[in-house]
Design a protein around this motif. Structure first.
Motif, PDB file in Angstrom:
ATOM      1  N   ASP A 117       5.711   4.635   5.351  1.00 30.80           N
ATOM      2  CA  ASP A 117       6.690   3.675   5.877  1.00 30.80           C
ATOM      3  C   ASP A 117       6.881   2.502   4.912  1.00 30.80           C
ATOM      4  OD1 ASP A 117       3.962   3.341   6.732  1.00 30.80           O
ATOM      5  OD2 ASP A 117       4.568   1.713   8.060  1.00 30.80           O
ATOM      6  N   HIS A 118       6.062   2.429   3.880  1.00 30.48           N
ATOM      7  CA  HIS A 118       6.179   1.356   2.876  1.00 30.48           C
ATOM      8  C   HIS A 118       6.722   1.884   1.547  1.00 30.48           C
ATOM      9  CE1 HIS A 118       3.863  -1.486   5.433  1.00 30.48           C
ATOM     10  NE2 HIS A 118       3.535  -0.310   5.980  1.00 30.48           N
ATOM     11  N   HIS A 124       0.869  -1.180   0.000  1.00 30.42           N
ATOM     12  CA  HIS A 124       0.000   0.000   0.000  1.00 30.42           C
ATOM     13  C   HIS A 124       0.904   1.227   0.000  1.00 30.42           C
ATOM     14  CE1 HIS A 124       0.798  -0.775   4.254  1.00 30.42           C
ATOM     15  NE2 HIS A 124       0.266   0.360   4.619  1.00 30.42           N
ATOM     16  N   HIS A 132       4.790  -4.873  11.100  1.00 29.45           N
ATOM     17  CA  HIS A 132       5.207  -4.103  12.285  1.00 29.45           C
ATOM     18  C   HIS A 132       5.102  -4.938  13.570  1.00 29.45           C
ATOM     19  CE1 HIS A 132       5.252  -0.671   9.656  1.00 29.45           C
ATOM     20  NE2 HIS A 132       3.972  -0.800   9.383  1.00 29.45           N
ATOM     21  N   ASP A 163      -0.163  -4.415   6.599  1.00 29.91           N
ATOM     22  CA  ASP A 163      -0.639  -3.756   7.827  1.00 29.91           C
ATOM     23  C   ASP A 163      -2.065  -4.176   8.171  1.00 29.91           C
ATOM     24  OD1 ASP A 163       1.785  -2.544   7.791  1.00 29.91           O
ATOM     25  OD2 ASP A 163       1.045  -0.490   7.831  1.00 29.91           O
TER      26      ASP A 163
HETATM   27 ZN   LIG Z   1       2.957   0.360   7.893  1.00 25.02          ZN
END
Ligand SMILES: [Zn+2]
Length: 278
Positions: A124-125, A120, A267, A221
């Motif tokens: 952070d990706h 996605h 995570h 996530d």
């Molecule tokens: Zn994430």
């Protein structure tokens, strides 16, 4: 198949994030303003698969610019992320941990990657994409890309991190897999399938790598850790709780399949960098 678990930095977020909180503006505000004493550190995982058709990287972690000296640097973070996301994530990227730095230490350069799959478009990706020029293909779901124009996604998926990257946008199609029965078969041989697991975002993909009769499921996530699907606790920072629950139910079903070698989340505080062989 070999699958390397890489930690490409970390986030230090409100302790309420991994196991939810009802999704509301008030709770999001609390998460942004959480004091240091009420924050926890979570890894930001990327995954590198040694697949017979080439090296496949899933997600890209943080970029060096958020953490030039390898430590938490709020001013540097604000040059990469808007203030609200900077306040939410508190990202850190220790020296040597950026995706290209880790790949180089394995003798791998971006042009050696046959595919970069984005689960996605949250930062952070995607932030590490800037280090991967030369990768042969970068793919994201059409549903994820299309909805990025919605106000809620504009606020959390800064275009500056990925809009200039040439990406192939794939369509999910009817499939026996996933809560929506929607998936994309990358090579048409069921060895790599991107399965729509909405709730955290609309177009989010979980990734299944299959070898022989075994598979590893990357939950992205949709679950921050296995506890989310084991206890049906939706992670926070989602968008639509009912869909998150359906996605968790599907992950739980897949985890119970005798062919499932592992479910890996992006995570998970218990995650350790390692190589999974299956
Ligand atoms: Zn994430």
């Amino acid at each position: 198949m070999k699958l390397h678990v890489l930690h490409c930095g970390s986030i230090r977020v409100s302790e309420t994030v991994p196991f939810g909180d009802r999704i509301s503006l008030r709770n999001t505000g609390r998460q942004l303003l959480a004091p240091e004493s009420r924050r926890i550190t979570l890894p930001v995982c990327c995954f590198l698969a040694e697949h017979p058709k080439g090296l496949i990287l899933v997600d890209t972690g943080w970029c060096r610019a958020v953490s030039p000296a390898g430590v938490y640097d709020p001013n540097a973070v604000k040059r990469v992320l808007p203030p609200s996301l900077a306040a939410f994530y508190h990202p850190v990227l220790p020296a040597g941990m950026a995706v290209h730095e880790q790949l180089a230490s394995m003798g791998i350069y971006p042009e050696d990657l046959s595919c970069v799959l984005l689960t996605h478009l949250d930062p952070d990706h995607t932030a590490g994409l800037r280090h991967l020029h030369g990768a042969k293909r970068v793919l994201v779901a059409e549903d994820e890309y299309y909805w990025s124009c919605r106000a809620v996604y504009k606020a959390r998926q800064p275009w500056s991190l990925w809009m200039d990257t040439e990406m192939e946008r794939f369509w999910y199609r009817g499939s026996p897999l996933g809560p929506n029965r929607w998936a994309f078969d990358l090579f048409g041989d069921e060895s790599v399938q991107l399965v729509n697991v909405p709730g955290h975002t609309d177009g989010q993909a979980a990734v299944i790598f299959r070898s022989g009769g075994r598979f590893v499921l990357l939950a992205a996530d949709s679950a921050f850790s296995n506890r989310n699907w084991e206890e049906m606790l939706t992670p926070g920072f989602g968008l639509f709780r009912a869909r998150q629950l359906k996605s968790l139910e599907w992950i739980r079903e897949m985890a119970a399949d005798p062919g499932c070698a592992e479910v890996l989340c992006s995570h998970d505080p218990e995650s350790i960098p390692r190589t999974v062989e299956f």
